[in-house]
Structure formats: C-alpha cells, structure tokens
Design a protein around this motif. Structure first.
Motif, PDB file in Angstrom:
ATOM      1  N   UNK A  38       0.853  -1.158   0.000  1.00  0.00           N
ATOM      2  CA  UNK A  38       0.000   0.000   0.000  1.00  0.00           C
ATOM      3  C   UNK A  38       0.903   1.225   0.000  1.00  0.00           C
ATOM      4  N   UNK A  39       0.549   2.189  -0.831  1.00  0.00           N
ATOM      5  CA  UNK A  39       1.355   3.402  -0.963  1.00  0.00           C
ATOM      6  C   UNK A  39       0.530   4.625  -0.612  1.00  0.00           C
ATOM      7  N   UNK A  40       1.215   5.603  -0.015  1.00  0.00           N
ATOM      8  CA  UNK A  40       0.544   6.849   0.332  1.00  0.00           C
ATOM      9  C   UNK A  40       1.444   8.033   0.022  1.00  0.00           C
ATOM     10  N   UNK A  41       0.844   9.052  -0.560  1.00  0.00           N
ATOM     11  CA  UNK A  41       1.474  10.356  -0.675  1.00  0.00           C
ATOM     12  C   UNK A  41       0.798  11.203   0.396  1.00  0.00           C
ATOM     13  N   UNK A  42       1.590  11.681   1.352  1.00  0.00           N
ATOM     14  CA  UNK A  42       1.067  12.431   2.486  1.00  0.00           C
ATOM     15  C   UNK A  42       1.515  13.879   2.340  1.00  0.00           C
ATOM     16  N   UNK A  43       0.552  14.786   2.320  1.00  0.00           N
ATOM     17  CA  UNK A  43       0.871  16.208   2.187  1.00  0.00           C
ATOM     18  C   UNK A  43       0.308  16.986   3.366  1.00  0.00           C
ATOM     19  N   UNK A  44       1.177  17.768   3.993  1.00  0.00           N
ATOM     20  CA  UNK A  44       0.723  18.683   5.041  1.00  0.00           C
ATOM     21  C   UNK A  44       0.031  19.838   4.348  1.00  0.00           C
ATOM     22  N   UNK A  45      -1.180  20.168   4.796  1.00  0.00           N
ATOM     23  CA  UNK A  45      -1.965  21.163   4.073  1.00  0.00           C
ATOM     24  C   UNK A  45      -2.554  22.226   4.999  1.00  0.00           C
ATOM     25  N   UNK A  46      -2.799  23.383   4.398  1.00  0.00           N
ATOM     26  CA  UNK A  46      -3.603  24.402   5.072  1.00  0.00           C
ATOM     27  C   UNK A  46      -5.079  24.061   4.948  1.00  0.00           C
ATOM     28  N   UNK A  47      -5.421  23.461   3.767  1.00  0.00           N
ATOM     29  CA  UNK A  47      -6.779  22.967   3.550  1.00  0.00           C
ATOM     30  C   UNK A  47      -6.778  22.054   2.330  1.00  0.00           C
ATOM     31  N   UNK A  48      -7.823  21.255   2.222  1.00  0.00           N
ATOM     32  CA  UNK A  48      -7.973  20.359   1.082  1.00  0.00           C
ATOM     33  C   UNK A  48      -9.438  20.032   0.880  1.00  0.00           C
ATOM     34  N   UNK A  49      -9.784  19.695  -0.360  1.00  0.00           N
ATOM     35  CA  UNK A  49     -11.173  19.337  -0.642  1.00  0.00           C
ATOM     36  C   UNK A  49     -11.243  18.407  -1.851  1.00  0.00           C
ATOM     37  N   UNK A  50     -12.369  17.709  -1.954  1.00  0.00           N
ATOM     38  CA  UNK A  50     -12.648  16.823  -3.075  1.00  0.00           C
ATOM     39  C   UNK A  50     -14.029  17.164  -3.611  1.00  0.00           C
ATOM     40  N   UNK A  51     -14.096  17.306  -4.932  1.00  0.00           N
ATOM     41  CA  UNK A  51     -15.361  17.589  -5.603  1.00  0.00           C
ATOM     42  C   UNK A  51     -15.638  16.485  -6.618  1.00  0.00           C
ATOM     43  N   UNK A  52     -16.871  16.005  -6.647  1.00  0.00           N
ATOM     44  CA  UNK A  52     -17.321  15.006  -7.612  1.00  0.00           C
ATOM     45  C   UNK A  52     -18.591  15.550  -8.264  1.00  0.00           C
ATOM     46  N   UNK A  53     -18.599  15.586  -9.586  1.00  0.00           N
ATOM     47  CA  UNK A  53     -19.767  16.103 -10.328  1.00  0.00           C
ATOM     48  C   UNK A  53     -20.189  17.490  -9.830  1.00  0.00           C
ATOM     49  N   UNK A  54     -19.208  18.372  -9.665  1.00  0.00           N
ATOM     50  CA  UNK A  54     -19.426  19.751  -9.232  1.00  0.00           C
ATOM     51  C   UNK A  54     -20.017  19.873  -7.830  1.00  0.00           C
ATOM     52  N   UNK A  55     -19.905  18.815  -7.033  1.00  0.00           N
ATOM     53  CA  UNK A  55     -20.404  18.857  -5.658  1.00  0.00           C
ATOM     54  C   UNK A  55     -19.283  18.471  -4.702  1.00  0.00           C
ATOM     55  N   UNK A  56     -19.017  19.337  -3.715  1.00  0.00           N
ATOM     56  CA  UNK A  56     -17.973  19.039  -2.743  1.00  0.00           C
ATOM     57  C   UNK A  56     -18.420  17.873  -1.870  1.00  0.00           C
ATOM     58  N   UNK A  57     -17.588  16.834  -1.809  1.00  0.00           N
ATOM     59  CA  UNK A  57     -17.933  15.649  -1.031  1.00  0.00           C
ATOM     60  C   UNK A  57     -17.050  15.468   0.198  1.00  0.00           C
ATOM     61  N   UNK A  58     -15.944  16.180   0.257  1.00  0.00           N
ATOM     62  CA  UNK A  58     -15.048  16.095   1.403  1.00  0.00           C
ATOM     63  C   UNK A  58     -14.208  17.347   1.497  1.00  0.00           C
ATOM     64  N   UNK A  59     -13.999  17.809   2.736  1.00  0.00           N
ATOM     65  CA  UNK A  59     -13.230  19.037   2.927  1.00  0.00           C
ATOM     66  C   UNK A  59     -12.622  19.034   4.322  1.00  0.00           C
TER      67      UNK A  59
END
Length: 149
Positions: free
Chosen positions: A1-22
């Motif tokens: 299993x592989x992971x790219x880990x990024x320290x962030x100020x913020x992050x989000x995921x959008x699917x079909x123009x709808x934010x699903x995770x933030x």
C-alpha cells in the motif's frame, strides 16, 4: 500500500461539481492499494500517518503530529500510485489491486484513522474527483507499507 502524504492548510474533493469532502489544517493522503496488500498494510499506514511528526512546534521544529495539532485528514483513493512507467509511454496498472479489494482496504484505512480520533473526510471511490490541495511548507512524504524493513 502506498501513500502520498501532504501537510496542508486545507484540502477538498469535488465530484460532479459537488464538494464531497473538505478539511482545514491537516493532511491530505492519496492512497493506492496494491496486489497482495492486506488489512495489516492499511492499519500500519494509518497508524504511521497519525503519528508522523511533520507539524511545527513552538520552536519551529517538526515535532508535532496531526493528532497533536487537532488537525484532520482527507483520504483520497488513487490507484495511479501503482502506475509503472518504466516501459513505453502509457503506465501499466497491473500492480494495483482490483477495485473490490482496493475499496475494502481503503475503507479499513479510513476507519483506522477515525479510530485514532481524527476528523476524516474522503473522496468517492472509483469516481472522477477534482482534488484541491493547498500544501503547507511544502511538506510531502511518500510511504509504502512494503518498505518497512
């Protein structure tokens, strides 16, 4: 299993123009599941990521974990982490786990983060996602559960 880990100020995921995770301050984890990975791999990476000391303390040293700072994790499945580009120009994904197995291990990983008390957001497995990552530092690490020895 592989992971790219990024320290962030913020992050989000959008699917079909709808934010699903933030999330706000914390970690974005792009997670790839490979052939032969097991629940032990998922638990190992989740435990490791929860405790990575990659946030600044009062002296500006990387001494604090995402748990220590009260941060969150955005976990996004990404089979392309198993893309093999050594031959030709089109990556081969033959080392990536099949979708059913990958989904199960991705969910095991996410549940382990939640068990550690981390606020955890996700993308949508096997969907086209737009991922916004505001990297902080930048701090980006590559982890592989098969390279533990």
């Amino acid at each position: 299993m592989r992971a790219v880990v990024q320290r962030v100020q913020r992050g989000s995921v959008t699917v079909n123009n709808q934010m699903v995770g933030e999330i706000g301050r914390g970690l974005v984890v792009l997670l790839g599941v490979g052939q032969g990975d097991t629940p032990d791999d998922a638990r190992y990476l989740a435990d490791k990521i929860c405790r990575l000391r990659i946030f600044d303390d009062d002296q500006g040293k990387l001494n604090l974990s995402v748990q220590d700072i009260g941060g969150a994790v955005l976990a996004v499945s990404q089979f392309t982490l198993y893309g093999d580009c050594r031959k030709g120009r089109r990556p081969s994904y033959s080392e990536a786990a099949p979708p059913a197995a990958a989904r199960e291990l991705y969910q095991t990983f996410v549940q382990r983060l939640i068990c550690h008390g981390l606020p955890t957001a996700t993308g949508v497995f096997q969907e086209h996602m737009v991922v916004e990552i505001i990297n902080d530092g930048p701090v980006t690490l590559l982890l592989d559960s098969q390279k533990t020895f």
